[in-house]
Design a protein around this motif. Structure first.
Motif, PDB file in Angstrom:
ATOM      1  N   SER A 120      39.082  34.042   1.865  1.00 33.76           N
ATOM      2  CA  SER A 120      38.520  32.684   1.885  1.00 33.76           C
ATOM      3  C   SER A 120      39.150  31.845   2.998  1.00 33.76           C
ATOM      4  CB  SER A 120      38.734  32.003   0.529  1.00 33.76           C
ATOM      5  OG  SER A 120      38.025  32.667  -0.481  1.00 33.76           O
ATOM      6  N   ILE A 121      40.465  32.023   3.164  1.00 29.42           N
ATOM      7  CA  ILE A 121      41.149  31.270   4.225  1.00 29.42           C
ATOM      8  C   ILE A 121      40.602  31.666   5.586  1.00 29.42           C
ATOM      9  CG2 ILE A 121      43.367  30.872   5.354  1.00 29.42           C
ATOM     10  CD1 ILE A 121      44.692  31.330   2.605  1.00 29.42           C
ATOM     11  N   ILE A 122      40.418  32.977   5.808  1.00 24.70           N
ATOM     12  CA  ILE A 122      39.909  33.450   7.102  1.00 24.70           C
ATOM     13  C   ILE A 122      38.495  32.951   7.348  1.00 24.70           C
ATOM     14  CG2 ILE A 122      39.222  35.516   8.381  1.00 24.70           C
ATOM     15  CD1 ILE A 122      41.591  36.965   7.073  1.00 24.70           C
ATOM     16  N   VAL A 123      37.645  32.995   6.316  1.00 21.92           N
ATOM     17  CA  VAL A 123      36.252  32.539   6.472  1.00 21.92           C
ATOM     18  C   VAL A 123      36.207  31.061   6.819  1.00 21.92           C
ATOM     19  CG1 VAL A 123      34.066  32.158   5.274  1.00 21.92           C
ATOM     20  CG2 VAL A 123      35.286  34.323   4.993  1.00 21.92           C
ATOM     21  N   ASN A 124      37.023  30.250   6.154  1.00 27.00           N
ATOM     22  CA  ASN A 124      37.036  28.802   6.442  1.00 27.00           C
ATOM     23  C   ASN A 124      37.548  28.507   7.850  1.00 27.00           C
ATOM     24  OD1 ASN A 124      36.218  26.987   4.075  1.00 27.00           O
ATOM     25  ND2 ASN A 124      37.496  28.537   3.069  1.00 27.00           N
ATOM     26  N   LEU A 125      38.598  29.203   8.248  1.00 30.86           N
ATOM     27  CA  LEU A 125      39.113  28.999   9.604  1.00 30.86           C
ATOM     28  C   LEU A 125      38.111  29.482  10.654  1.00 30.86           C
ATOM     29  CD1 LEU A 125      42.876  30.005   9.181  1.00 30.86           C
ATOM     30  CD2 LEU A 125      41.901  27.694   9.391  1.00 30.86           C
ATOM     31  N   ALA A 126      37.392  30.565  10.349  1.00 35.61           N
ATOM     32  CA  ALA A 126      36.358  31.064  11.265  1.00 35.61           C
ATOM     33  C   ALA A 126      35.234  30.044  11.395  1.00 35.61           C
ATOM     34  CB  ALA A 126      35.817  32.405  10.761  1.00 35.61           C
ATOM     35  N   ALA A 127      34.860  29.426  10.275  1.00 36.67           N
ATOM     36  CA  ALA A 127      33.823  28.390  10.314  1.00 36.67           C
ATOM     37  C   ALA A 127      34.277  27.198  11.152  1.00 36.67           C
ATOM     38  CB  ALA A 127      33.470  27.944   8.893  1.00 36.67           C
ATOM     39  N   SER A 128      35.565  26.851  11.021  1.00 40.24           N
ATOM     40  CA  SER A 128      36.112  25.745  11.815  1.00 40.24           C
ATOM     41  C   SER A 128      36.076  26.078  13.298  1.00 40.24           C
ATOM     42  CB  SER A 128      37.543  25.448  11.371  1.00 40.24           C
ATOM     43  OG  SER A 128      38.098  24.388  12.130  1.00 40.24           O
ATOM     44  N   PHE A 129      36.453  27.324  13.651  1.00 40.95           N
ATOM     45  CA  PHE A 129      36.430  27.741  15.052  1.00 40.95           C
ATOM     46  C   PHE A 129      34.997  27.788  15.591  1.00 40.95           C
ATOM     47  CE2 PHE A 129      36.339  31.143  18.310  1.00 40.95           C
ATOM     48  CZ  PHE A 129      37.188  30.564  19.235  1.00 40.95           C
ATOM     49  N   LEU A 130      34.063  28.242  14.774  1.00 39.01           N
ATOM     50  CA  LEU A 130      32.657  28.265  15.173  1.00 39.01           C
ATOM     51  C   LEU A 130      32.160  26.842  15.454  1.00 39.01           C
ATOM     52  CD1 LEU A 130      29.940  29.717  15.566  1.00 39.01           C
ATOM     53  CD2 LEU A 130      29.546  29.449  13.105  1.00 39.01           C
ATOM     54  N   ALA A 131      32.547  25.895  14.606  1.00 39.68           N
ATOM     55  CA  ALA A 131      32.147  24.491  14.812  1.00 39.68           C
ATOM     56  C   ALA A 131      32.673  23.971  16.150  1.00 39.68           C
ATOM     57  CB  ALA A 131      32.658  23.623  13.667  1.00 39.68           C
ATOM     58  N   TYR A 132      33.923  24.341  16.470  1.00 41.27           N
ATOM     59  CA  TYR A 132      34.503  23.918  17.758  1.00 41.27           C
ATOM     60  C   TYR A 132      33.736  24.522  18.927  1.00 41.27           C
ATOM     61  CZ  TYR A 132      37.811  23.687  21.637  1.00 41.27           C
ATOM     62  OH  TYR A 132      38.377  23.472  22.864  1.00 41.27           O
ATOM     63  N   CYS A 133      33.425  25.795  18.850  1.00 40.19           N
ATOM     64  CA  CYS A 133      32.685  26.458  19.945  1.00 40.19           C
ATOM     65  C   CYS A 133      31.303  25.846  20.127  1.00 40.19           C
ATOM     66  CB  CYS A 133      32.569  27.957  19.657  1.00 40.19           C
ATOM     67  SG  CYS A 133      34.147  28.840  19.705  1.00 40.19           S
ATOM     68  N   LEU A 134      30.620  25.603  19.023  1.00 42.08           N
ATOM     69  CA  LEU A 134      29.280  25.009  19.110  1.00 42.08           C
ATOM     70  C   LEU A 134      29.333  23.587  19.643  1.00 42.08           C
ATOM     71  CD1 LEU A 134      27.667  26.318  15.784  1.00 42.08           C
ATOM     72  CD2 LEU A 134      27.198  27.071  18.131  1.00 42.08           C
ATOM     73  N   LEU A 135      30.410  22.870  19.317  1.00 43.27           N
ATOM     74  CA  LEU A 135      30.563  21.511  19.835  1.00 43.27           C
ATOM     75  C   LEU A 135      30.682  21.527  21.355  1.00 43.27           C
ATOM     76  CD1 LEU A 135      30.861  18.552  18.927  1.00 43.27           C
ATOM     77  CD2 LEU A 135      33.324  18.897  18.909  1.00 43.27           C
ATOM     78  N   LEU A 136      31.425  22.493  21.888  1.00 43.33           N
ATOM     79  CA  LEU A 136      31.534  22.625  23.343  1.00 43.33           C
ATOM     80  C   LEU A 136      30.206  23.067  23.943  1.00 43.33           C
ATOM     81  CD1 LEU A 136      35.007  24.386  23.739  1.00 43.33           C
ATOM     82  CD2 LEU A 136      34.475  21.952  24.019  1.00 43.33           C
ATOM     83  N   TYR A 137      29.542  24.008  23.294  1.00 41.98           N
ATOM     84  CA  TYR A 137      28.289  24.555  23.813  1.00 41.98           C
ATOM     85  C   TYR A 137      27.181  23.507  23.830  1.00 41.98           C
ATOM     86  CZ  TYR A 137      24.251  27.676  24.241  1.00 41.98           C
ATOM     87  OH  TYR A 137      23.098  28.288  24.664  1.00 41.98           O
ATOM     88  N   SER A 138      27.180  22.601  22.864  1.00 43.98           N
ATOM     89  CA  SER A 138      26.092  21.624  22.734  1.00 43.98           C
ATOM     90  C   SER A 138      26.202  20.465  23.709  1.00 43.98           C
ATOM     91  CB  SER A 138      26.069  21.057  21.310  1.00 43.98           C
ATOM     92  OG  SER A 138      27.229  20.255  21.080  1.00 43.98           O
TER      93      SER A 138
END
Length: 436
Positions: free
Chosen positions: A51-69
């Motif tokens: 669960s910890i890894i999935v949440n941190l992965a979601a946080s990292f994905l949000a950061y990447c998408l923020l840069l991409y957008s």
């Protein structure tokens, strides 16, 4: 630090950023924060490393998408990635790995549905919402029917803490979106009000211009009608005189002179209209040549005075001699002097017309002053703007001075009008001297 935060805020949520993009920026920032907070909560509740890894992965994905957008046109693709990767895949996985329907994931399911409805449109929104409802309901039913598929927390307090975390994080995100939309709505309302007020002013101005143009056309028709009537009358009388035997040559000559004078007046009206059209379409042409302004003024104004004065006025010159030549269009300069002298002589009876010339700071200033009836301050302040006089007998005074102002401006000069009722008027224009 404060300046950096302000710069980031303006870049992500400034007035020039579209609402859809601002929404995604908010989601990205909130997603990063939520992923980290929920991961910390998982540590406290001992939800497991997965669960910890999935949440941190979601946080990292949000950061990447923020840069991409950040580049235009990408936010819609980012929306779809979030819906598929986070709402349809990550959330169901976290549901089973962190307590099922007794945990805080129910709050995140509700958050996902609301954000999907906000972010997507049309068929994309309908498909995504249908899929989310189906998957979330299925998750709850599977957890109920097969409880062994759910990884439970080790204590009831961990369940309570996870529910509290879900409520706080999910509702904080939703409240942030509401605040963003309310702020943008209020800003748009203020803009709409300002634009409405500006539109009201512009409409009032357009109505005024329409009224002025209508009066102008009426006055033009009146001005044209008068010389045409004289020409027609003179021509008819000439035809009658030609039928007489013997013919009255003196009367025929007199009628022809009347026709010629009326034709000149009519030609002046047409020329003024043509010049006005040329000025307003930016087609005013000049043919400059060196001019000794003192000699030009004495010769031109004397001829104009002799031909235009019908009210018993006297003409005076106060000219500074020996000034260097100016570069100007002689024909246009005669037109300026003709319009100013015509106004002065029309509105002065048994008075004085004074023409002055003096040099000042690279310019040569000409003033034509009369002691006639003058104008009110309101009329004189608008005299150079054109279409300002609704009096059918005086309309050419307004348009004539407007033409003068444009001709002088085209020469790089300046012009002004001062007047007082009962004390006369003064028109002053200055033209630049030739640069040696």
């Amino acid at each position: 630090m404060k300046a950096l935060l302000k710069a980031i805020r303006n870049k992500l949520f400034g007035e020039g950023v579209p609402l859809e993009v601002q929404t995604f920026h908010l989601l990205g920032i909130a997603g990063m924060a939520a992923g980290i907070l929920v991961a910390l909560s998982c540590l406290v509740t001992k939800a497991g490393i997965f669960s910890i890894i999935v949440n941190l992965a979601a946080s990292f994905l949000a950061y990447c998408l923020l840069l991409y957008s950040r580049k235009p046109g990408r936010y819609l693709l980012c929306y779809r990635i979030v819906v598929i990767a986070v709402f349809l895949i990550a959330f169901p996985v976290l549901f089973f790995s962190a307590g099922g329907y007794r945990s805080g994931m129910s709050s995140f399911f509700a958050f996902a549905l609301v954000f999907t409805a906000i972010m997507l449109q049309g068929r994309d929104r309908a498909i995504a919402l249908a899929a989310e409802f189906a998957i979330y309901i299925s998750c709850c039913l599977i957890a109920y029917v097969k409880p062994e598929t759910v990884s439970n927390f080790d204590s009831e307090w961990s369940f309570v803490l996870d529910v509290i975390t879900g409520i706080i994080v999910a509702n904080a995100l939703l409240l942030s979106v509401i605040v963003l939309y309310v702020r943008i709505y209020r800003r748009d309302q203020i803009k709409l009000k300002e634009q409405s007020e500006l539109l009201d002013v512009q409409n009032a101005r357009l109505r005024q211009l329409d009224r002025i143009k209508t009066e102008f056309l009426t006055n033009v028709a009146h001005e044209i009608k008068t010389p045409l009537a004289v020409i027609m009358g003179g021509a008819s009388e000439t035809l009658d005189l030609l039928k007489d035997d013997p013919q009255d040559a003196l009367s025929i000559v007199r009628d022809q002179r009347v026709i010629m004078d009326s034709a000149k007046n009519l030609n002046a009206v047409v020329l003024d209209l043509l010049d006005t059209t040329a000025i307003e379409s930016g087609r005013l042409s000049l043919k400059p040549a060196p001019i000794d302004l003192a000699g030009f003024l004495r010769e031109t104004v004397s001829l104009l005075f002799e031909s235009l004065d019908q009210n018993g006025n006297t003409l005076h010159f106060e000219l500074t001699l020996g000034l260097p030549p100016i570069q100007a269009d002689p024909g246009r300069l005669k037109q300026v002097l003709g319009n100013i002298m015509s106004n002065a002589l029309r509105h002065t009876i048994k008075g004085e017309i004074t023409v002055r010339l003096k040099g000042e700071d690279g310019f040569q200033a000409v003033s034509i002053t009369d002691n006639g009836e003058g104008m009110t301050r309101e009329v004189s302040s608008q005299a150079l703007n054109g279409y300002m006089d609704s009096d059918a007998h005086n309309w050419r005074g307004g348009i004539g001075l407007y033409i003068c102002s444009q001709i002088v401006a085209a020469h790089g000069g300046k012009i002004s009008v001062s007047s007082e009722p009962g004390k006369g008027s003064s028109v002053v224009f200055a033209l630049p001297e030739m640069v040696s």
